[in-house]
Motif scaffolding. Structure first.
Motif, short mmCIF file in Angstrom:
data_model
loop_
_atom_site.label_atom_id
_atom_site.label_comp_id
_atom_site.label_asym_id
_atom_site.label_seq_id
_atom_site.Cartn_x
_atom_site.Cartn_y
_atom_site.Cartn_z
N THR A 33 76.74 128.84 129.98
CA THR A 33 77.38 127.81 130.79
C THR A 33 78.29 128.47 131.80
O THR A 33 78.99 129.45 131.48
CB THR A 33 78.20 126.84 129.92
OG1 THR A 33 79.29 127.54 129.32
CG2 THR A 33 77.34 126.21 128.85
N LEU A 34 78.29 127.95 133.02
CA LEU A 34 79.11 128.49 134.11
C LEU A 34 80.00 127.39 134.66
O LEU A 34 79.53 126.27 134.89
CB LEU A 34 78.23 129.07 135.22
CG LEU A 34 77.29 130.20 134.81
CD1 LEU A 34 76.34 130.55 135.96
CD2 LEU A 34 78.08 131.43 134.39
N ALA A 36 81.77 125.03 137.13
CA ALA A 36 81.30 124.53 138.41
C ALA A 36 82.15 124.99 139.58
O ALA A 36 81.67 125.07 140.72
CB ALA A 36 81.25 123.01 138.39
N ASP A 40 79.76 131.57 143.90
CA ASP A 40 78.48 132.16 143.51
C ASP A 40 78.67 133.61 143.06
O ASP A 40 78.03 134.06 142.10
CB ASP A 40 77.49 132.10 144.67
CG ASP A 40 77.01 130.69 144.94
OD1 ASP A 40 77.16 129.83 144.05
OD2 ASP A 40 76.48 130.43 146.05
N LYS A 43 80.08 133.64 139.58
CA LYS A 43 79.04 133.29 138.60
C LYS A 43 78.15 134.50 138.31
O LYS A 43 77.77 134.75 137.16
CB LYS A 43 78.21 132.11 139.10
CG LYS A 43 78.99 130.79 139.14
CD LYS A 43 78.16 129.66 139.74
CE LYS A 43 78.97 128.37 139.80
NZ LYS A 43 78.20 127.26 140.41
N SER A 54 69.18 135.22 134.62
CA SER A 54 68.84 133.79 134.50
C SER A 54 67.46 133.56 133.92
O SER A 54 67.17 132.46 133.44
CB SER A 54 68.94 133.13 135.88
OG SER A 54 68.08 133.79 136.81
N THR A 61 75.58 124.26 134.23
CA THR A 61 76.83 124.20 134.98
C THR A 61 77.72 123.15 134.34
O THR A 61 77.30 122.01 134.14
CB THR A 61 76.58 123.85 136.45
OG1 THR A 61 75.79 124.88 137.05
CG2 THR A 61 77.90 123.75 137.20
N THR A 63 81.11 120.87 134.52
CA THR A 63 82.04 120.30 135.49
C THR A 63 83.33 119.85 134.83
O THR A 63 83.39 119.72 133.59
CB THR A 63 81.41 119.10 136.21
OG1 THR A 63 81.22 118.04 135.26
CG2 THR A 63 80.05 119.48 136.81
N CYS A 87 83.49 130.18 131.25
CA CYS A 87 82.06 130.28 131.01
C CYS A 87 81.81 130.61 129.54
O CYS A 87 82.71 131.09 128.84
CB CYS A 87 81.45 131.37 131.89
SG CYS A 87 81.82 131.20 133.65
N GLY A 143 82.18 124.03 127.48
CA GLY A 143 80.93 124.74 127.75
C GLY A 143 80.23 125.18 126.48
O GLY A 143 79.01 125.06 126.35
#
Length: 557
Positions: A33-34, A36, A40, A43, A54, A61, A63, A87, A143
């Protein structure tokens, strides 16, 4: 009863409630989980830290809305915050208990995540929770919960999920008074007794909590005892099987207390064998296969598999931030508190202070005070201390300095400006993303310069004191010299002080404190000092409604 790292697991596990109690999978799928609100690039940094790509894991993601769904009415809104940065990397397993590693999380530790996940109903799982910058870990909790649900294909019981979140808050409040490991020990050991022996009577549960605190020389107030009893009474009404949680809770207990049970019913040998079987392929062990170099130096870390990591990196230092015991934050629960290590009265937290301050004398003095307090109450529990009298330690001298900035003497407007400025300084100088967000209300705001911890703290204290003195003493002493760029005299006074501090203009008279801090800044590149000067004055000018971009640029040239 084994004494294992309890406190850390409590805080994080409540939010981590997101998996199956007894899922059926062949060592499961893996989910990352990253947050939001990460860029970039950030991440990508986290994927490198997790040591995966990935195409090897499922990526989700998370939020801020997700966080609120899981934590509203359980955690304070200020702690949930408005951004999600943390994360997680999660892999459900078939055996071995709950194993957790954290990095850059300053309120949540691996032990907290592990023990609270067990309350939510999770039996076996590997978790890595981290962030590219230091945050509290509130976002990581949500997450982990969502990742575990997705990876296992199962949902936890809603009641147990709520209890896990309540356990986080209860332990967190206690941790801010007595220390992380100490609070985890009290709640975790008491929970072990309640579940193992099927205790449901409130009076009996209270006796358990009191006895655990006494046996570990931990001072717990009656209010905190009542909160723990309320939590454990609710837990006792659920259908927990001690065999399901034993391995995790006893490991947490051993981690937080540094002791291992020798009772016949322990799982020492058994769990050790299981761990070898489950993780026979060490390359598949996500907890021990992170890329530490990615996040840089001085990263606070913790691990249920390496208890010493907390002390080595400062993750076990005690934090005290407000009267409720819950750290204030504006996004992702992040907070940072320099005055964090002084309130604990136990031997172990004294050791934590000594590790953080690198002062053996602090540890000795704290140990002695802990012994004195431990025998002082009719119930046998030393009265909980929420004082700041431990400022006799080395770190306490910093508290004394901060205490001089008594904002009660300021006008309401001046106090508001000062409070906002302190948040800005903490964010810009010390890299606290949440404080910077709270100060600027700009979700894109990031610290422009990276300073080492000691330099950042020293400069922050000096700048805060300079601004406080101006607000408190007024502007009558100011003498215009024709170089003024601002309408506000207070801004012109700060402009002079910051120019001297950051070596922008050596003609300004400096205080002794400024000279000392300027010396600390000697190794900071001039370009960075100019940037700090410019950004600080730009923020202050904004507080006063003055647009000074052009004048700031000319001043920094």
């Amino acid at each position: 009863m084994k004494k294992r790292n309890m406190i850390a697991a409590l805080l994080c596990s409540a939010c981590l409630v997101a998996g199956s109690v007894n899922p059926v999978f062949a060592d499961a799928s893996k989910v990352v989980t990253l947050g939001a609100d990460l860029t970039d690039a950030q991440k990508q940094t986290m994927m490198k830290y997790f040591n995966v790509s990935s195409d090897q894991v499922q990526v989700m993601t998370i939020t801020n809305e997700d966080e609120h769904k899981h934590l509203d009415n359980i955690a304070p809104q200020s702690q949930i915050g408005s951004r999600t940065l943390s994360c997680a990397y999660v892999k459900p397993t078939q055996s071995g208990g709950i194993k957790v590693r954290t990095a850059n999380l300053n309120w949540v530790t691996g032990n907290m995540i592990a023990t609270t996940l067990s309350t939510s109903g999770v039996k076996n799982c590997e978790v890595v929770a981290a962030c590219p910058m230091e945050v509290s870990g509130t976002g990581a909790l949500t997450g982990i919960q969502m990742a575990y649900e997705k990876a296992s294909g199962e949902k936890l019981d809603e009641t147990k999920t709520k209890l896990a979140n309540q356990e986080i808050v209860t332990t967190g409040e206690l941790a801010d008074k007595v220390g992380k490991n100490e609070a985890t020990t009290v709640v975790n050991q008491s929970k072990m007794d309640v579940i193992q022996n099927g205790v449901q009577n409130a009076d009996e549960i209270q006796n358990i909590v009191i006895n655990v605190a006494e046996q570990n020389n931990i001072s717990v107030s009656q209010d905190d005892i009542d909160r723990i009893v309320s939590l454990l009474k609710q837990i006792s009404q659920q259908d927990y099987n001690y065999d399901d949680v034993k391995e995790t809770l006893e490991q947490v207990d051993a981690n937080t207390t540094g002791q291992t049970s020798s009772s016949d019913d322990t799982l020492d040998g058994e769990s050790s064998d299981e761990t070898v079987d489950v993780d026979a392929d060490s390359s598949d062990d996500i907890v021990n296969n992170v890329n530490d170099s990615i996040l840089g130096d001085d990263v606070i870390q913790s691990s249920t598999e390496d208890p010493g990591l907390e002390e080595e990196t400062g993750a076990d230092s005690q934090d005290t931030s407000n009267e409720t015991g819950i750290p204030d934050a504006t996004d992702d629960g992040t907070y940072s508190n320099e005055e964090s290590s002084d309130e604990s009265s136990t031997d172990e937290s004294a050791s934590d202070e000594s590790s953080t301050d690198e002062s053996a004398s602090d540890e000795n003095s704290t140990d002695e005070s802990a012994s004195d307090e431990a025998a002082s109450d009719e119930t046998g529990i030393p009265e909980a201390t929420e004082d700041t009298e431990s400022s006799e330690s080395t770190e306490g001298s910093d508290q004394a300095d901060s205490a001089e900035n008594d904002t009660s003497v300021l006008s309401e407007e001046a106090k508001n400006n000062y409070d906002k400025f302190v948040l800005f300084v903490k964010g810009e100088y010390e890299g606290d993303a949440d404080s910077l967000l709270a100060a600027t209300e700009d979700t894109e705001a990031v610290a422009t310069v990276t300073l080492d911890e000691q330099t950042a703290k020293s400069v922050a204290e000096t700048v805060e004191k300079d601004y406080y003195d101006i607000l408190k003493d007024g502007t009558e002493s100011y003498e215009a010299d024709g170089t003024e760029k601002y309408q506000s005299t207070e801004l012109n006074m700060m402009d002079q002080k910051l120019k001297k501090l950051f070596s922008i203009d050596s003609s300004q008279e400096a205080t002794e404190a400024t000279d000392v801090t300027a010396a600390i800044l000697a190794d900071v590149p001039q370009e960075d000092k100019q940037t700090l000067y410019k950004e600080t004055m730009k923020y202050l000018a904004g507080l006063y409604g003055e647009n000074t971009d052009s004048s700031e640029e000319s001043a920094a040239e």
